[in-house]
Design a protein around this motif. Structure first.
Motif, PDB file in Angstrom:
ATOM      1  N   ASN A 123       0.853  -1.187   0.000  1.00 36.05           N
ATOM      2  CA  ASN A 123       0.000   0.000   0.000  1.00 36.05           C
ATOM      3  C   ASN A 123       0.886   1.233   0.000  1.00 36.05           C
ATOM      4  OD1 ASN A 123       0.469   1.028   2.736  1.00 36.05           O
ATOM      5  ND2 ASN A 123      -0.689  -0.748   3.433  1.00 36.05           N
ATOM      6  N   THR A 124       0.348   2.304  -0.518  1.00 33.68           N
ATOM      7  CA  THR A 124       1.125   3.537  -0.627  1.00 33.68           C
ATOM      8  C   THR A 124       1.005   4.408   0.620  1.00 33.68           C
ATOM      9  OG1 THR A 124      -0.717   4.587  -1.796  1.00 33.68           O
ATOM     10  CG2 THR A 124       1.017   3.605  -3.139  1.00 33.68           C
ATOM     11  N   SER A 125       0.131   4.026   1.551  1.00 32.02           N
ATOM     12  CA  SER A 125      -0.047   4.832   2.766  1.00 32.02           C
ATOM     13  C   SER A 125       1.052   4.556   3.793  1.00 32.02           C
ATOM     14  CB  SER A 125      -1.407   4.547   3.404  1.00 32.02           C
ATOM     15  OG  SER A 125      -1.409   3.261   4.004  1.00 32.02           O
ATOM     16  N   GLY A 126       1.613   3.351   3.757  1.00 31.81           N
ATOM     17  CA  GLY A 126       2.599   2.965   4.762  1.00 31.81           C
ATOM     18  C   GLY A 126       1.982   2.428   6.040  1.00 31.81           C
ATOM     19  N   GLU A 127       0.659   2.477   6.137  1.00 37.39           N
ATOM     20  CA  GLU A 127      -0.048   1.950   7.315  1.00 37.39           C
ATOM     21  C   GLU A 127      -0.319   0.459   7.110  1.00 37.39           C
ATOM     22  OE1 GLU A 127      -0.642   3.620  10.107  1.00 37.39           O
ATOM     23  OE2 GLU A 127       0.370   5.345   9.193  1.00 37.39           O
ATOM     24  N   PRO A 128       0.119  -0.394   8.027  1.00 36.01           N
ATOM     25  CA  PRO A 128       0.016  -1.843   7.823  1.00 36.01           C
ATOM     26  C   PRO A 128      -1.402  -2.368   7.620  1.00 36.01           C
ATOM     27  CG  PRO A 128       1.056  -1.342   9.951  1.00 36.01           C
ATOM     28  CD  PRO A 128       0.734  -0.047   9.295  1.00 36.01           C
ATOM     29  N   ASP A 129      -2.411  -1.739   8.210  1.00 32.91           N
ATOM     30  CA  ASP A 129      -3.776  -2.252   8.111  1.00 32.91           C
ATOM     31  C   ASP A 129      -4.564  -1.669   6.933  1.00 32.91           C
ATOM     32  OD1 ASP A 129      -3.391  -3.883  10.300  1.00 32.91           O
ATOM     33  OD2 ASP A 129      -4.069  -2.355  11.719  1.00 32.91           O
ATOM     34  N   ASP A 130      -3.965  -0.724   6.196  1.00 34.95           N
ATOM     35  CA  ASP A 130      -4.658  -0.150   5.042  1.00 34.95           C
ATOM     36  C   ASP A 130      -4.690  -1.158   3.898  1.00 34.95           C
ATOM     37  OD1 ASP A 130      -5.134   2.163   6.396  1.00 34.95           O
ATOM     38  OD2 ASP A 130      -3.774   3.417   5.212  1.00 34.95           O
ATOM     39  N   PRO A 131      -5.679  -1.030   3.015  1.00 34.38           N
ATOM     40  CA  PRO A 131      -5.778  -1.960   1.879  1.00 34.38           C
ATOM     41  C   PRO A 131      -4.551  -1.881   0.969  1.00 34.38           C
ATOM     42  CG  PRO A 131      -7.770  -0.630   2.079  1.00 34.38           C
ATOM     43  CD  PRO A 131      -6.768  -0.058   3.029  1.00 34.38           C
ATOM     44  N   THR A 132      -4.238  -2.995   0.344  1.00 31.00           N
ATOM     45  CA  THR A 132      -3.135  -3.022  -0.616  1.00 31.00           C
ATOM     46  C   THR A 132      -3.619  -2.385  -1.909  1.00 31.00           C
ATOM     47  OG1 THR A 132      -3.785  -5.233  -1.324  1.00 31.00           O
ATOM     48  CG2 THR A 132      -2.079  -5.090   0.366  1.00 31.00           C
TER      49      THR A 132
END
Length: 131
Positions: A94-103
């Motif tokens: 994912n581009t957010s860098g947050e582990p739980d955000d969608p891929t």
């Protein structure tokens, strides 16, 4: 017909298989009819990259509101089979860098041990997040 004979057993198995197959087809049709809006809209994104001598870390991003469900790469033009470009990483991210955000992207890490640049196509297959 004697059910204990080979012909009777075979006929019984064929009839049972046909009934089971019909039930599965009926269930599949019911499941497909139950999907909201039919099948989800899949998007395919293809981009070109040039891998310099050394390495390249890159990604291909899905359109907003979609998630990566597949990806890959393809060599463009000539490449040497004896010294191929190596993709050490080809994976969803994912581009957010947050582990739980969608891929929402497909990430690559290429290693190029040649003195010349090497062109590749990079791909991501995306589907709606709520699909």
């Amino acid at each position: 017909m004697d059910r204990s004979s080979p012909v009777g057993r075979t006929t019984g198995l064929v009839v049972a298989g046909a009934l089971a197959g019909a039930a599965l087809v009926g269930a599949g049709v019911a499941l497909a009819d139950g999907l909201a809006g039919g099948s989800p809209k899949v998007t395919y994104v293809k981009e070109n990259r040039t891998i310099p001598p050394g390495y390249l870390s890159t990604n291909v991003v899905c359109p907003k509101g979609q998630q990566a469900i597949g990806g890959g790469f393809a060599h463009v033009g000539e490449h040497q089979q004896e010294h191929p470009v190596i993709a050490e990483i080809s994976a969803p991210s994912n581009t957010s860098g947050e582990p739980d955000d969608p891929t929402n992207a497909w990430t690559f890490f290429f290693v190029n041990d040649k003195e010349k640049t090497t062109p590749v196509e990079v791909h991501v297959i995306c589907a709606p997040l709520d699909g």
